[in-house]
Design a protein around this motif. Structure first.
Motif, PDB file in Angstrom:
ATOM      1  N   GLY A   8       0.856  -1.037  26.594  1.00 32.83           N
ATOM      2  CA  GLY A   8       1.570  -0.596  25.401  1.00 32.83           C
ATOM      3  C   GLY A   8       1.670  -1.725  24.396  1.00 32.83           C
ATOM      4  N   PHE A   9       2.476  -1.502  23.404  1.00 27.87           N
ATOM      5  CA  PHE A   9       2.649  -2.465  22.329  1.00 27.87           C
ATOM      6  C   PHE A   9       4.031  -3.089  22.417  1.00 27.87           C
ATOM      7  N   THR A  10       4.101  -4.326  22.007  1.00 29.23           N
ATOM      8  CA  THR A  10       5.409  -4.965  21.933  1.00 29.23           C
ATOM      9  C   THR A  10       6.034  -4.600  20.594  1.00 29.23           C
ATOM     10  N   LEU A  11       7.295  -4.833  20.481  1.00 23.21           N
ATOM     11  CA  LEU A  11       7.999  -4.521  19.248  1.00 23.21           C
ATOM     12  C   LEU A  11       7.467  -5.371  18.093  1.00 23.21           C
ATOM     13  N   ILE A  12       7.144  -6.594  18.335  1.00 25.95           N
ATOM     14  CA  ILE A  12       6.621  -7.478  17.282  1.00 25.95           C
ATOM     15  C   ILE A  12       5.266  -6.986  16.789  1.00 25.95           C
ATOM     16  N   GLU A  13       4.394  -6.573  17.692  1.00 24.60           N
ATOM     17  CA  GLU A  13       3.094  -6.042  17.281  1.00 24.60           C
ATOM     18  C   GLU A  13       3.276  -4.784  16.421  1.00 24.60           C
ATOM     19  N   LEU A  14       4.193  -3.946  16.787  1.00 26.75           N
ATOM     20  CA  LEU A  14       4.462  -2.734  16.034  1.00 26.75           C
ATOM     21  C   LEU A  14       5.015  -3.056  14.646  1.00 26.75           C
ATOM     22  N   MET A  15       5.928  -4.015  14.567  1.00 23.72           N
ATOM     23  CA  MET A  15       6.520  -4.398  13.278  1.00 23.72           C
ATOM     24  C   MET A  15       5.483  -5.034  12.355  1.00 23.72           C
ATOM     25  N   ILE A  16       4.575  -5.817  12.899  1.00 27.42           N
ATOM     26  CA  ILE A  16       3.503  -6.411  12.089  1.00 27.42           C
ATOM     27  C   ILE A  16       2.612  -5.307  11.516  1.00 27.42           C
ATOM     28  N   THR A  17       2.291  -4.325  12.315  1.00 25.86           N
ATOM     29  CA  THR A  17       1.472  -3.202  11.852  1.00 25.86           C
ATOM     30  C   THR A  17       2.175  -2.431  10.742  1.00 25.86           C
ATOM     31  N   VAL A  18       3.452  -2.169  10.915  1.00 28.96           N
ATOM     32  CA  VAL A  18       4.227  -1.462   9.896  1.00 28.96           C
ATOM     33  C   VAL A  18       4.278  -2.275   8.608  1.00 28.96           C
ATOM     34  N   ALA A  22       2.839  -1.123   4.958  1.00 26.87           N
ATOM     35  CA  ALA A  22       3.737  -1.102   3.801  1.00 26.87           C
ATOM     36  C   ALA A  22       3.157  -1.888   2.629  1.00 26.87           C
ATOM     37  N   ILE A  23       2.572  -3.035   2.901  1.00 26.29           N
ATOM     38  CA  ILE A  23       1.963  -3.848   1.847  1.00 26.29           C
ATOM     39  C   ILE A  23       0.788  -3.107   1.215  1.00 26.29           C
ATOM     40  N   LEU A  24      -0.051  -2.506   2.043  1.00 23.42           N
ATOM     41  CA  LEU A  24      -1.187  -1.753   1.523  1.00 23.42           C
ATOM     42  C   LEU A  24      -0.732  -0.545   0.691  1.00 23.42           C
ATOM     43  N   ALA A  25       0.301   0.131   1.135  1.00 22.29           N
ATOM     44  CA  ALA A  25       0.815   1.287   0.402  1.00 22.29           C
ATOM     45  C   ALA A  25       1.414   0.865  -0.940  1.00 22.29           C
ATOM     46  N   THR A  26       2.076  -0.284  -0.985  1.00 20.19           N
ATOM     47  CA  THR A  26       2.664  -0.768  -2.228  1.00 20.19           C
ATOM     48  C   THR A  26       1.591  -1.079  -3.260  1.00 20.19           C
ATOM     49  N   ILE A  27       0.448  -1.508  -2.814  1.00 15.68           N
ATOM     50  CA  ILE A  27      -0.657  -1.814  -3.725  1.00 15.68           C
ATOM     51  C   ILE A  27      -1.404  -0.534  -4.110  1.00 15.68           C
ATOM     52  N   ALA A  28      -1.642   0.343  -3.166  1.00 12.85           N
ATOM     53  CA  ALA A  28      -2.488   1.512  -3.398  1.00 12.85           C
ATOM     54  C   ALA A  28      -1.789   2.642  -4.152  1.00 12.85           C
TER      55      ALA A  28
END
Length: 140
Positions: A8-18, A22-28
Motif C-alpha cells: 500500500g501507500f504511506t500517508l506521506i506518499e499519498l500527500m505528495i501525490t495530492v 493540486a499544483i497541476l490543477a492550479t495551472i491548468a
C-alpha cells in the motif's frame, strides 16, 4: 522466517501525490477556462458575421436595414434566431438608423455571466464592417 510485508501507500506518499495534482490543477484550470471563453467568443463572432451578411441582403431588398434580429422580416426585422450557445453567454443587440443617407447599423455583443471575464469585452461591428472590442488583445 517469513516477514510480515504490508502493501500500500504511506500517508506521506499519498500527500505528495495530492500536492502534485493540486499544483497541476492550479495551472491548468485557468488556461482551460480561457480556452472555453475564446471558443464562446468565436461562436458570437460567427453569429455576428451572419447578422451582418443578412443585413446587407436586407438592404439590397428593401433599401433599409432590419431593425431587430429576431422580429419577422415582414415586420422589418431579420427573422433570425439567436443560437443558445451565443445567447447563453452574450447579449446581442442591433441599433439601426434608417433615417440617414446611407442607412447605418451597429451590432453589439455584450458578454454576460462567466463570459464577462473574457479579455475582449464587448464586441461591436457596424455597417461598414469595422470591428471593435472594448477589451484588450487580438479579439477579431
Amino acid at each position: 522466517m517469513q516477514r510480515n510485508r504490508r502493501y500500500g501507500f504511506t500517508l506521506i506518499e499519498l500527500m505528495i501525490t495530492v500536492a502534485i495534482i493540486a499544483i497541476l490543477a492550479t495551472i491548468a484550470l485557468p488556461s482551460y477556462q480561457d480556452y472555453v471563453r475564446k471558443g464562446r467568443r468565436a461562436d458570437a463572432q460567427s453569429f455576428m458575421q451572419e447578422v451582418v451578411a443578412r443585413q446587407q441582403h436586407f438592404l439590397l431588398d428593401r433599401r433599409a436595414y432590419g431593425t431587430d434580429i429576431t422580429t419577422a422580416t415582414s415586420a422589418g426585422g431579420l427573422g433570425m434566431t439567436i443560437p443558445t450557445n451565443v445567447s447563453s453567454y452574450y447579449g446581442v443587440v442591433i441599433a439601426t438608423d434608417n433615417t440617414t443617407a446611407p442607412p447605418s447599423f451597429t451590432l453589439t455583443a455584450t458578454p454576460s455571466g462567466n463570459q464577462a471575464y473574457e479579455k475582449c469585452g464587448t464586441l461591436t461591428v457596424d455597417h461598414r464592417g469595422v470591428k471593435t472590442a472594448s477589451g484588450s488583445g487580438t479579439c477579431w
